[in-house]
Design a protein around this motif. Structure first.
Motif, short mmCIF file in Angstrom:
data_model
loop_
_atom_site.label_atom_id
_atom_site.label_comp_id
_atom_site.label_asym_id
_atom_site.label_seq_id
_atom_site.Cartn_x
_atom_site.Cartn_y
_atom_site.Cartn_z
N ASP A 31 3.95 6.24 -12.54
CA ASP A 31 2.57 5.87 -12.88
C ASP A 31 2.31 4.40 -12.57
OD1 ASP A 31 2.18 8.45 -13.79
OD2 ASP A 31 2.74 7.94 -15.84
N ILE A 32 2.18 4.11 -11.29
CA ILE A 32 1.91 2.75 -10.85
C ILE A 32 0.52 2.76 -10.25
CG2 ILE A 32 2.65 0.84 -9.37
CD1 ILE A 32 5.41 2.30 -9.21
N PRO A 33 -0.40 2.01 -10.83
CA PRO A 33 -1.74 2.00 -10.26
C PRO A 33 -1.74 1.37 -8.88
CG PRO A 33 -1.56 0.39 -12.03
CD PRO A 33 -0.26 1.14 -11.98
N SER A 34 -2.49 1.94 -7.97
CA SER A 34 -2.54 1.39 -6.63
C SER A 34 -3.51 0.20 -6.59
CB SER A 34 -2.95 2.45 -5.63
OG SER A 34 -4.15 3.06 -6.03
N ALA A 35 -3.40 -0.56 -5.53
CA ALA A 35 -4.25 -1.75 -5.37
C ALA A 35 -5.70 -1.32 -5.22
CB ALA A 35 -3.80 -2.54 -4.15
N PRO A 36 -6.63 -2.12 -5.75
CA PRO A 36 -8.06 -1.77 -5.63
C PRO A 36 -8.56 -1.85 -4.20
CG PRO A 36 -7.77 -3.89 -6.78
CD PRO A 36 -6.41 -3.34 -6.45
N GLY A 63 0.78 -1.23 0.00
CA GLY A 63 0.00 0.00 0.00
C GLY A 63 0.82 1.28 0.00
N PHE A 64 2.11 1.20 -0.36
CA PHE A 64 2.95 2.39 -0.44
C PHE A 64 2.47 3.26 -1.60
CE2 PHE A 64 7.27 0.71 1.36
CZ PHE A 64 6.63 0.24 2.49
N THR A 65 2.69 4.57 -1.48
CA THR A 65 2.50 5.43 -2.64
C THR A 65 3.68 5.18 -3.57
OG1 THR A 65 3.74 7.27 -1.68
CG2 THR A 65 1.34 7.22 -1.28
N PRO A 66 3.56 5.48 -4.86
CA PRO A 66 4.70 5.30 -5.76
C PRO A 66 5.95 6.06 -5.30
CG PRO A 66 2.71 5.53 -7.05
CD PRO A 66 2.34 5.82 -5.61
N VAL A 67 5.76 7.26 -4.77
CA VAL A 67 6.92 8.04 -4.31
C VAL A 67 7.62 7.32 -3.17
CG1 VAL A 67 7.67 10.24 -3.31
CG2 VAL A 67 5.92 10.22 -5.09
N LYS A 117 0.88 11.84 -0.38
CA LYS A 117 -0.19 12.31 -1.27
C LYS A 117 -0.87 11.15 -1.98
CE LYS A 117 -0.29 16.43 -3.86
NZ LYS A 117 0.33 17.35 -4.82
N THR A 118 -2.18 11.12 -1.92
CA THR A 118 -2.92 10.09 -2.63
C THR A 118 -3.56 10.63 -3.91
OG1 THR A 118 -4.86 10.53 -1.26
CG2 THR A 118 -3.41 8.73 -0.57
N TRP A 119 -3.50 11.94 -4.10
CA TRP A 119 -3.99 12.54 -5.34
C TRP A 119 -2.80 12.76 -6.27
CZ3 TRP A 119 -4.04 14.72 -0.53
CH2 TRP A 119 -3.19 15.79 -0.32
N PRO A 120 -3.04 13.01 -7.54
CA PRO A 120 -1.92 13.14 -8.49
C PRO A 120 -0.95 14.26 -8.12
CG PRO A 120 -4.00 12.93 -9.66
CD PRO A 120 -4.34 13.08 -8.20
N THR A 167 1.66 17.26 -8.90
CA THR A 167 1.73 18.29 -9.94
C THR A 167 2.93 17.96 -10.84
OG1 THR A 167 3.22 19.73 -8.70
CG2 THR A 167 0.83 20.03 -8.33
N GLU A 168 2.98 18.60 -11.97
CA GLU A 168 4.10 18.38 -12.89
C GLU A 168 5.42 18.78 -12.23
OE1 GLU A 168 5.57 19.73 -17.32
OE2 GLU A 168 3.43 19.75 -16.88
N ALA A 169 5.41 19.88 -11.48
CA ALA A 169 6.63 20.33 -10.80
C ALA A 169 7.07 19.32 -9.74
CB ALA A 169 6.39 21.70 -10.16
N GLU A 170 6.12 18.77 -8.99
CA GLU A 170 6.45 17.77 -7.98
C GLU A 170 7.04 16.51 -8.62
OE1 GLU A 170 3.05 18.82 -4.61
OE2 GLU A 170 2.55 17.47 -6.27
N ARG A 171 6.41 16.09 -9.72
CA ARG A 171 6.91 14.92 -10.44
C ARG A 171 8.34 15.15 -10.94
NH1 ARG A 171 3.11 11.10 -12.37
NH2 ARG A 171 4.36 10.70 -14.20
N ASP A 172 8.60 16.33 -11.47
CA ASP A 172 9.94 16.63 -11.99
C ASP A 172 10.99 16.57 -10.88
OD1 ASP A 172 8.94 16.99 -14.54
OD2 ASP A 172 8.95 19.19 -14.45
N VAL A 173 10.67 17.13 -9.73
CA VAL A 173 11.62 17.14 -8.61
C VAL A 173 11.90 15.71 -8.15
CG1 VAL A 173 11.88 17.78 -6.18
CG2 VAL A 173 11.06 19.46 -7.83
#
Length: 91
Positions: free
Chosen positions: A86-91, A27-31, A62-65, A67-73
């Motif tokens: 972009d790893i889908p989380s478990a249902p 259940g980890f976030t991708p980050v 964060k469980t919501w997407p 931002t582009e800046a956050e992703r870049d960092v």
């Protein structure tokens, strides 16, 4: 003597199974999964991203997407490409 070195998984732009399993089974976030995979502490990840520890921890949870800046960092800090987050989380 020249050695043939295989590139790291993140150089191939694949998502290692360990990262995927952390997201799907634990259940980890991708980050968080990527931070764990590259063996950074939260403090170390905050340092390389230029964030405070508190800011980094909030971003990691964060469980919501992102931002582009956050992703870049994050991608620059962990040496990954944006699609590797972009790893889908478990249902």
């Amino acid at each position: 003597m020249v050695r043939n070195l295989l590139p790291c998984p993140h150089d191939l732009e694949i998502i290692p199974d360990k990262v995927t399993q952390m997201v799907l089974r634990k259940g980890f976030t991708p980050v968080r999964a990527w931070r764990t995979f590259v063996r950074f502490s939260q403090r170390g990840a905050a340092r390389v991203t230029g964030m405070t520890v508190l800011t980094y921890v909030e971003l990691e949870r964060k469980t919501w997407p992102l931002t582009e800046a956050e992703r870049d960092v994050i991608c620059r800090a962990f040496a990954i490409s944006p699609h590797q987050l972009d790893i889908p989380s478990a249902p």
